[in-house]
Design an enzyme around this catalytic site. Structure first.
Site, short mmCIF file in Angstrom:
data_model
loop_
_atom_site.label_atom_id
_atom_site.label_comp_id
_atom_site.label_asym_id
_atom_site.label_seq_id
_atom_site.Cartn_x
_atom_site.Cartn_y
_atom_site.Cartn_z
N GLU A 1 0.84 -1.19 0.00
CA GLU A 1 0.00 0.00 0.00
C GLU A 1 0.88 1.24 0.00
OE1 GLU A 1 0.73 1.62 2.92
OE2 GLU A 1 1.69 -0.21 3.67
N GLU B 1 4.50 -0.63 1.73
CA GLU B 1 4.73 -0.84 0.29
C GLU B 1 4.77 -2.31 -0.10
OE1 GLU B 1 8.14 1.13 -1.34
OE2 GLU B 1 7.71 3.05 -0.39
#
Length: 356
Positions: free
Chosen positions: A177, A320
Site C-alpha cells: 500500500e 509498500e
C-alpha cells in the site's frame, strides 16, 4: 448485479486447502536427514504452499507485489508529517522501479504493480494502473470517508486486479500500500473491530512527533464518535473510517484465495486489511501468509487477532510490501532444503521418530 451479491459469489469460490498434499508434504519433511520439524516455520510455509497449490512438491511461482495507492481526507487533521502529494510521487517512483519495494523485489524477479485505487490525481506513469473509485476519501473526522458502495468498488478493484494478473500467469501475490494518512485509517479500523482503545492501536506512522501523535489519536476518536461505525459490519467500518487502499488490499486477499494462490501479508496496514478480509471471507485466511511483525504498536495485536505468527521480527514499518518481499528469501532457503536434502537412508543417519 449488486456488488454485495457479487462479493458473496467470489467468496463462495474459495475452497479449503488440499489436505492430502499437505500430509504428503509433512511426510517428505519428516523423511529428510535432520531433526524432525527443526526448520520450524520454514517447514510450515512449504506445507501451506503444498495445500494451496495442491502439489506436495511446490515451487516458487511467478509473483507480483500489488501496491494499492490512495489518499485519505483525514490528512487535513494534521495527522501526518508530509502532505498527500507524496502518495502520487511514490507511485510514480514505483513506475520507474525506484521505490524500496521495487529494489527488493528486483532481487527475486518479482514485479511491482502500482494501482491507483483512490489518489487525488491520476497516475501519469504508463505502468500505473488507474482505477480510482474516487479522488481521495473525505475527512473521516467530519463524516464517512466514503460510501458503502465506494468501499465495495474499492474491494473489487483488488479482486479484478489479481484476476487479471492471474490471467497473465502470476501465481503468488504480495499486498502493498501507499497512502499518506493510512496508518490513521488502519488504526481506526483496528480499534473499532478489535474493541481496543485508540491509544493502544495508534503509533507514530512515518515518524510523527509526540504532538503529531496526539492529533492523530484525537482525529481517530473524533472519527469514531462522529460516524459510529458498526463493528459487526466490516463494510460499515471500512466505509466510515477506512481507506480505499485498505479496500483494494481486502479485494486482493479474497481474490487470490478464490484463485487458489497464496497472498503474502506485509505489515500493520496490510494485516488490518487481511483481518477485514477474513471477516468477510473466513476461508480466505488459509491462503494468507504472514511475513513480519510490524514495529507499529498494534502490529502484534493484529497478528494475534488473525491467529498467526510471523517468522520475521526485524523492526520494519515501511509498508509498500517490503516486509512481504523479504519472505521470498526464506521461501528460497526452505525449498532448497526441501528439494535437495537427502533422506535419512541416503545420509546414513538413523531415522528420527516423533516422541510423546
Amino acid at each position: 448485479m449488486e456488488l454485495e451479491t457479487r462479493l458473496k459469489e467470489v467468496v463462495e469460490k474459495i475452497k479449503p486447502l488440499d489436505e492430502s498434499a499437505m500430509e504428503a508434504s509433512w511426510k517428505h519433511w519428516d523423511s529428510l536427514c535432520k531433526p524432525l520439524r527443526a526448520m520450524g516455520m520454514l517447514e510450515d510455509m512449504i506445507v501451506q504452499l503444498a495445500g494451496i497449490y495442491g502439489n506436495p512438491r511446490p515451487k516458487l511461482e511467478k509473483s507480483a507485489v500489488v501496491v494499492m495507492g490512495a489518499d485519505n481526507g483525514v490528512v487535513a487533521q494534521g495527522v501526518t508529517q508530509t502532505g498527500s502529494e507524496v502518495t502520487a510521487q511514490v507511485l510514480e517512483n514505483m513506475g520507474d522501479h525506484l521505490s524500496s519495494v521495487c529494489i527488493m523485489a528486483s532481487l527475486h524477479g518479482t514485479e511491482v504493480i502500482p494501482v491507483n485505487v483512490g489518489m487525488l490525481v491520476d497516475g501519469k506513469h504508463p505502468r500505473i494502473i488507474n482505477r480510482p473509485v474516487r479522488y481521495g476519501t473525505a475527512n473521516m473526522a467530519k463524516g464517512p470517508a466514503m460510501s458503502r458502495q465506494e468501499a465495495l468498488e474499492g474491494i473489487f478493484v483488488g479482486i479484478e486486479t489479481v484476476e487479471e494478473l492471474y490471467r497473465q500467469g502470476y501465481r503468488m501475490f504480495f499486498t502493498g500500500e501507499m497512502g499518506i494518512g493510512n496508518t490513521t485509517t488502519s488504526s481506526a479500523c483496528a480499534a473499532v473491530l478489535l474493541e481496543q482503545p485508540v491509544e493502544v492501536m495508534t503509533g507514530r506512522g512515518a515518524g510523527l512527533s509526540s504532538e503529531g501523535l496526539k492529533k492523530k489519536i484525537a482525529a481517530i476518536h473524533q472519527a469514531i464518535a462522529v460516524n459510529q461505525p458498526d463493528r459487526r459490519d466490516v463494510l460499515d467500518v471500512l466505509a466510515k473510517v477506512g481507506g480505499l487502499d485498505i479496500a483494494g488490499m481486502i479485494g486482493c486477499y479474497i481474490g487470490a484465495a478464490s484463485l487458489r494462490t497464496p497472498v503474502i501479508m506485509d505489515g500493520f496496514i496490510s494485516s488490518v486489511a487481511a483481518y477485514m478480509a477474513s471477516l468477510l471471507a473466513p476461508a480466505a485466511k488459509a491462503y494468507m501468509v504472514p511475513s513480519h511483525c510490524s514495529a507499529e504498536p498494534a502490529g502484534q495485536l493484529m497478528l494475534d487477532a488473525l491467529g498467526m505468527k510471523a517468522p520475521l521480527h526485524a523492526g520494519m514499518r515501511l509498508g509498500e510490501g517490503t516486509g512481504g518481499v523479504t519472505l521470498l528469501s526464506l521461501y528460497q532457503y526452505a525449498l532448497a532444503i526441501y528439494d535437495r536434502m537427502p533422506s535419512f537412508a541416503q545420509g546414513n543417519v538413523e531415522e528420527y521418530t516423533h516422541q510423546k
